[in-house]
Scaffold this active site. Sequence first.
Site, PDB file in Angstrom:
ATOM      1  N   ASP A   2       1.469  -1.565  -0.567  1.00 27.96           N
ATOM      2  CA  ASP A   2       0.316  -0.163  -0.099  1.00 27.96           C
ATOM      3  C   ASP A   2       0.585   1.036  -0.260  1.00 27.96           C
ATOM      4  O   ASP A   2       2.146   1.216   0.073  1.00 27.96           O
ATOM      5  CB  ASP A   2      -0.898  -0.197   1.065  1.00 27.96           C
ATOM      6  CG  ASP A   2      -0.581   0.332   2.686  1.00 27.96           C
ATOM      7  OD1 ASP A   2       1.129  -0.721   2.953  1.00 27.96           O
ATOM      8  OD2 ASP A   2      -0.525   0.944   3.675  1.00 27.96           O
ATOM      9  N   GLU A  29       0.665  -1.104   5.151  1.00 32.22           N
ATOM     10  CA  GLU A  29       1.311  -0.974   6.454  1.00 32.22           C
ATOM     11  C   GLU A  29       0.894   0.942   6.907  1.00 32.22           C
ATOM     12  O   GLU A  29       0.895   0.939   8.084  1.00 32.22           O
ATOM     13  CB  GLU A  29       1.960  -1.370   6.347  1.00 32.22           C
ATOM     14  CG  GLU A  29       3.500  -1.128   6.875  1.00 32.22           C
ATOM     15  CD  GLU A  29       4.706   0.498   6.653  1.00 32.22           C
ATOM     16  OE1 GLU A  29       5.357   0.618   7.350  1.00 32.22           O
ATOM     17  OE2 GLU A  29       4.203   1.339   6.217  1.00 32.22           O
TER      18      GLU A  29
HETATM   19 ZN   LIG Z   1       6.839   1.866   4.246  1.00 36.12          ZN
END
Ligand SMILES: [Zn+2]
Length: 410
Positions: A81, A175
Amino acid sequence: MNESVLDRFLRYVKIDTQSSEESTSYPSTSKQLDLLNLLVKELKALNLKDVRIDKYGYVMASLPSNVKQAVPAVGFIAHVDTSSSASGENVKAQIIQYKGGDITLPGDPSVVIKESENPELKNNIGKTIITSDGTTLLGADNKAGIAIIMTAVQAIMNNPNIPHGPVKIGFTPDEEIGAGTKYFDLKAFGADAAYTVDGDTAGELNKETFSADSATITVHGRNIHPGSAKNIMVNSIRAMADIIVRTPKNMAPETTEGYEPYIHPHVLKGEEEKTTLNFLFRDFETSGLVKQKIILEKIIEEVKPLHPKAKIELEIKESYRNMREGLEKDPRVTDYLWEATKRSGLEPKWVPIRGGTDGSRLTAMGLPCPNIFTGGKNFHGKTEWASLWGMEKSVETVLNLIQVWAEKTK
Ligand SMILES: [Zn+2]
């Protein structure tokens, strides 16, 4: 046929994988699956073993050992992401032979990568760098890491002469919204030690993150129609204002750097009846978080007599811990990384991260997990850029690292 790290990188950045804090699903956005599913296909095409994607979107794969001795299984992890702080849609990567000076991005001339703000640029004169066109972020965070891992994997598959123990690959969603390890199945991953490939400048390694808590101060007041409020209303906003002015200004994110801790008031919500203020506590020493709690307690004690009818509460929640302590339990994990970086011809350097990483959470969960550079810079913004040389050095370091593990295990 080996595909270059640059070609892989250019393919991955074209896929929009922005995650979303507002979402309640997992992964937070389904478009992250576009890249995760592509990686499953590519890992299968490279003939890795146990290639799979689980119901949360985690992609995992294995490379069996090719040596006799029992080498610990070493994992490499990157996230698909991108940050929500700039668009990741329709990324138009610019490949630049860098000759020095500022770089004005063609899609928005107000976006300039300045030489003065990017000391790393001078190490890339005469080399290739990659930027966005200035209308989006680039996505080197963390697609450079994915391209590096995939390129290293391909090199291992094509070179049976590279001695290595079991290697585990993990690609994760979400994340950037702090949920990259939320459903990460450590047992299924099967690594004894792992490395996130999610850092920046070539040669820089990370084994320390902040230790972090969050704190909430709630002031309870009493509301009544302002027309008849005399001596009855207790305005919680006023009490909170007295608290805010007392928070230490020399311990704020905007006044600190390096190893310096901070207390950061970051979300304020209130009306007469009730006001809440959320704080971030950050310190490289976990014991420093207790000191931060005491600072807020003292402030509250000072403010209470000024607003005797208000009720003030403090609540603390643990967020994450500096991974240093977890990593010290097995010094091989950091020692071998240091050695591998040196073998790549770089001057390795440990740099503290003023934040948390998936690695700090994994280390706390029992999987030691320092962080390796990717060659990217200025993450989360339109001036993000990546050094091709840095990416290639990272591939080299990953390949050296698995060999160091194999060599040093007798
Ligand atoms: Zn990163």
